[in-house]
Design a protein around this motif. Structure first.
Motif, PDB file in Angstrom:
ATOM      1  N   ILE A 181      46.542 -14.721  25.778  1.00 47.30           N
ATOM      2  CA  ILE A 181      47.691 -13.950  26.245  1.00 47.30           C
ATOM      3  C   ILE A 181      47.198 -12.553  26.599  1.00 47.30           C
ATOM      4  O   ILE A 181      46.670 -11.831  25.742  1.00 47.30           O
ATOM      5  CB  ILE A 181      48.780 -13.879  25.164  1.00 47.30           C
ATOM      6  CG1 ILE A 181      49.265 -15.284  24.785  1.00 47.30           C
ATOM      7  CG2 ILE A 181      49.947 -13.018  25.644  1.00 47.30           C
ATOM      8  CD1 ILE A 181      49.919 -16.046  25.915  1.00 47.30           C
ATOM      9  N   THR A 182      47.343 -12.181  27.853  1.00 45.73           N
ATOM     10  CA  THR A 182      46.857 -10.867  28.288  1.00 45.73           C
ATOM     11  C   THR A 182      47.888  -9.763  28.085  1.00 45.73           C
ATOM     12  O   THR A 182      47.519  -8.591  27.939  1.00 45.73           O
ATOM     13  CB  THR A 182      46.441 -10.901  29.764  1.00 45.73           C
ATOM     14  OG1 THR A 182      47.555 -11.327  30.563  1.00 45.73           O
ATOM     15  CG2 THR A 182      45.270 -11.864  29.973  1.00 45.73           C
ATOM     16  N   HIS A 183      49.163 -10.121  28.101  1.00 44.36           N
ATOM     17  CA  HIS A 183      50.219  -9.130  27.883  1.00 44.36           C
ATOM     18  C   HIS A 183      51.309  -9.755  27.023  1.00 44.36           C
ATOM     19  O   HIS A 183      51.816 -10.828  27.338  1.00 44.36           O
ATOM     20  CB  HIS A 183      50.828  -8.657  29.209  1.00 44.36           C
ATOM     21  CG  HIS A 183      49.860  -7.947  30.100  1.00 44.36           C
ATOM     22  ND1 HIS A 183      49.076  -8.617  31.010  1.00 44.36           N
ATOM     23  CD2 HIS A 183      49.539  -6.634  30.201  1.00 44.36           C
ATOM     24  CE1 HIS A 183      48.313  -7.744  31.644  1.00 44.36           C
ATOM     25  NE2 HIS A 183      48.569  -6.541  31.178  1.00 44.36           N
ATOM     26  N   LYS A 184      51.653  -9.085  25.950  1.00 42.40           N
ATOM     27  CA  LYS A 184      52.745  -9.510  25.078  1.00 42.40           C
ATOM     28  C   LYS A 184      53.499  -8.257  24.660  1.00 42.40           C
ATOM     29  O   LYS A 184      52.908  -7.334  24.121  1.00 42.40           O
ATOM     30  CB  LYS A 184      52.225 -10.253  23.856  1.00 42.40           C
ATOM     31  CG  LYS A 184      53.327 -10.846  22.967  1.00 42.40           C
ATOM     32  CD  LYS A 184      52.713 -11.688  21.850  1.00 42.40           C
ATOM     33  CE  LYS A 184      53.794 -12.380  21.034  1.00 42.40           C
ATOM     34  NZ  LYS A 184      54.582 -11.420  20.244  1.00 42.40           N
ATOM     35  N   GLN A 185      54.784  -8.232  24.961  1.00 41.61           N
ATOM     36  CA  GLN A 185      55.553  -7.016  24.714  1.00 41.61           C
ATOM     37  C   GLN A 185      56.972  -7.362  24.303  1.00 41.61           C
ATOM     38  O   GLN A 185      57.525  -8.381  24.735  1.00 41.61           O
ATOM     39  CB  GLN A 185      55.572  -6.126  25.959  1.00 41.61           C
ATOM     40  CG  GLN A 185      56.159  -4.743  25.734  1.00 41.61           C
ATOM     41  CD  GLN A 185      55.906  -3.810  26.907  1.00 41.61           C
ATOM     42  OE1 GLN A 185      55.180  -4.149  27.836  1.00 41.61           O
ATOM     43  NE2 GLN A 185      56.494  -2.627  26.868  1.00 41.61           N
ATOM     44  N   ARG A 186      57.557  -6.509  23.472  1.00 41.39           N
ATOM     45  CA  ARG A 186      58.957  -6.635  23.083  1.00 41.39           C
ATOM     46  C   ARG A 186      59.746  -5.501  23.732  1.00 41.39           C
ATOM     47  O   ARG A 186      59.352  -4.335  23.658  1.00 41.39           O
ATOM     48  CB  ARG A 186      59.092  -6.609  21.562  1.00 41.39           C
ATOM     49  CG  ARG A 186      60.533  -6.565  21.073  1.00 41.39           C
ATOM     50  CD  ARG A 186      60.644  -6.913  19.610  1.00 41.39           C
ATOM     51  NE  ARG A 186      60.453  -8.348  19.396  1.00 41.39           N
ATOM     52  CZ  ARG A 186      60.685  -8.953  18.231  1.00 41.39           C
ATOM     53  NH1 ARG A 186      61.100  -8.248  17.190  1.00 41.39           N
ATOM     54  NH2 ARG A 186      60.509 -10.258  18.111  1.00 41.39           N
ATOM     55  N   PHE A 187      60.859  -5.856  24.360  1.00 46.02           N
ATOM     56  CA  PHE A 187      61.698  -4.879  25.057  1.00 46.02           C
ATOM     57  C   PHE A 187      63.057  -4.776  24.378  1.00 46.02           C
ATOM     58  O   PHE A 187      63.715  -5.794  24.147  1.00 46.02           O
ATOM     59  CB  PHE A 187      61.919  -5.282  26.517  1.00 46.02           C
ATOM     60  CG  PHE A 187      60.661  -5.382  27.327  1.00 46.02           C
ATOM     61  CD1 PHE A 187      60.108  -4.265  27.934  1.00 46.02           C
ATOM     62  CD2 PHE A 187      60.031  -6.602  27.491  1.00 46.02           C
ATOM     63  CE1 PHE A 187      58.951  -4.361  28.685  1.00 46.02           C
ATOM     64  CE2 PHE A 187      58.871  -6.711  28.245  1.00 46.02           C
ATOM     65  CZ  PHE A 187      58.333  -5.583  28.845  1.00 46.02           C
ATOM     66  N   ASP A 188      63.472  -3.570  24.086  1.00 45.86           N
ATOM     67  CA  ASP A 188      64.845  -3.331  23.663  1.00 45.86           C
ATOM     68  C   ASP A 188      65.601  -2.712  24.835  1.00 45.86           C
ATOM     69  O   ASP A 188      65.003  -2.384  25.869  1.00 45.86           O
ATOM     70  CB  ASP A 188      64.889  -2.412  22.446  1.00 45.86           C
ATOM     71  CG  ASP A 188      65.995  -2.818  21.486  1.00 45.86           C
ATOM     72  OD1 ASP A 188      67.059  -3.254  21.981  1.00 45.86           O
ATOM     73  OD2 ASP A 188      65.814  -2.699  20.273  1.00 45.86           O
ATOM     74  N   LEU A 189      66.901  -2.539  24.679  1.00 46.97           N
ATOM     75  CA  LEU A 189      67.699  -2.024  25.793  1.00 46.97           C
ATOM     76  C   LEU A 189      67.263  -0.629  26.220  1.00 46.97           C
ATOM     77  O   LEU A 189      67.396  -0.261  27.387  1.00 46.97           O
ATOM     78  CB  LEU A 189      69.181  -2.011  25.412  1.00 46.97           C
ATOM     79  CG  LEU A 189      69.829  -3.386  25.184  1.00 46.97           C
ATOM     80  CD1 LEU A 189      71.286  -3.212  24.814  1.00 46.97           C
ATOM     81  CD2 LEU A 189      69.686  -4.276  26.408  1.00 46.97           C
ATOM     82  N   ASP A 190      66.739   0.148  25.272  1.00 47.22           N
ATOM     83  CA  ASP A 190      66.326   1.508  25.606  1.00 47.22           C
ATOM     84  C   ASP A 190      64.822   1.639  25.844  1.00 47.22           C
ATOM     85  O   ASP A 190      64.324   2.754  25.985  1.00 47.22           O
ATOM     86  CB  ASP A 190      66.759   2.479  24.504  1.00 47.22           C
ATOM     87  CG  ASP A 190      66.202   2.098  23.140  1.00 47.22           C
ATOM     88  OD1 ASP A 190      65.556   1.038  23.027  1.00 47.22           O
ATOM     89  OD2 ASP A 190      66.415   2.874  22.185  1.00 47.22           O
ATOM     90  N   THR A 191      64.098   0.522  25.896  1.00 50.72           N
ATOM     91  CA  THR A 191      62.693   0.594  26.284  1.00 50.72           C
ATOM     92  C   THR A 191      62.623   1.087  27.724  1.00 50.72           C
ATOM     93  O   THR A 191      63.293   0.519  28.602  1.00 50.72           O
ATOM     94  CB  THR A 191      62.023  -0.782  26.171  1.00 50.72           C
ATOM     95  OG1 THR A 191      62.147  -1.263  24.828  1.00 50.72           O
ATOM     96  CG2 THR A 191      60.547  -0.708  26.544  1.00 50.72           C
ATOM     97  N   PRO A 192      61.864   2.150  28.028  1.00 50.26           N
ATOM     98  CA  PRO A 192      61.925   2.786  29.346  1.00 50.26           C
ATOM     99  C   PRO A 192      61.777   1.814  30.517  1.00 50.26           C
ATOM    100  O   PRO A 192      62.586   1.856  31.456  1.00 50.26           O
ATOM    101  CB  PRO A 192      60.776   3.801  29.296  1.00 50.26           C
ATOM    102  CG  PRO A 192      60.679   4.167  27.858  1.00 50.26           C
ATOM    103  CD  PRO A 192      60.985   2.903  27.103  1.00 50.26           C
TER     104      PRO A 192
END
Length: 261
Positions: A205-216
């Motif tokens: 996995i080259t990119h793994k990210q968690r996004f919340d509503l206020d993640t830019p």
């Protein structure tokens, strides 16, 4: 409820899912529904939707088999992605039966649906939908994505955009928009959102990210998508009977609407 999606394009695989788990309107929790298993010559991503106890039992059994000194089958031993998907299906069926035997008088729905994706060295990347009954299907060139959970709200954008030749990052953006569309229409699907990208032949996995509503980045993506939808709607063909003055006032700009109350 939940919503997860996996996309297969020529450049690789994209996985995305929400994290909301609800046992009622006043009992909302967050659990990981995207699980990554990276080994020497293979990588797997498991997405889940359904009974949380069954999901946790399946994931625990899969990881236990990986470490077992003697195992007849595991993700480490699977020769093909299809074999791995069938193995996950068999683990799921066994987990459902075990949990049901421990709660004989419960009417709880113990079913869980999975998407298993990844790549084994020497084989193309693949994604499989694993049903609660243990059987599975794969994606196709005509429909290069699979969904589980509350899928209907996020499907139109996938149908219009996703093709095998789409670039990996565009597929990832489409997955996030698909989740955003679902969250706007169904409160049982909610943030944070997990995203994982697996390029073809990278075996990791080259990119793994968690996004919340206020993640830019995610906030900009949601805002841009909303504005561009409104702009596209304003540019739709007008009826023959509409006067020129009416054609320009079909929809006001979002900031003008707010100003006018």
């Amino acid at each position: 409820m939940t919503y997860c999606v996996a996309i297969k394009v020529d450049d690789g695989l994209v996985f995305a899912g929400d994290t909301r788990t609800s046992a009622g309107v006043d009992d909302v929790r967050t659990y990981n529904k995207l699980h990554v298993i990276e080994l020497e010559d293979r990588v797997f991503v498991l997405l889940s939707a359904g009974n949380l106890a069954t999901t946790q039992a399946v994931v625990a059994n899969i990881r236990r088999d990986l470490d077992a000194p003697v195992a007849t089958m595991s993700l480490r031993l699977a020769r093909y992605m299809f074999d791995a998907a069938e193995y996950v299906g068999s683990i799921s069926v066994r987990a459902q039966h075990q949990i049901a035997s421990q709660a004989q008088f419960s009417n709880a729905d113990l079913r869980t649906t999975f998407i298993l994706g990844g790549q084994i060295r020497g084989e193309e990347p693949a994604i499989y939908l694993v049903y609660p009954e243990g059987n599975c299907i794969s994606s196709s060139p005509e429909t290069p994505f699979l969904q589980i959970g509350e899928s209907k709200y996020g499907k139109p954008i996938l149908d219009r955009v996703i093709r095998p030749e789409v670039q990996l990052e565009d597929a990832a953006r489409c997955a996030l928009v698909s989740l955003d569309s679902t969250m706007r229409s169904n409160i049982s699907v909610g943030p944070p959102i997990d995203l994982a990208i697996l390029p073809t032949d990278s075996l990791k996995i080259t990119h793994k990210q968690r996004f919340d509503l206020d993640t830019p980045f995610y906030a900009r993506l949601r805002e841009s998508w909303g504005h561009q939808l409104v702009a596209a709607f304003r540019n739709l063909p007008k009826f023959d009977w509409e006067a020129p003055a009416e054609q320009g006032s079909l929809l006001k700009e979002p900031n003008q609407q707010a100003a006018n109350g």
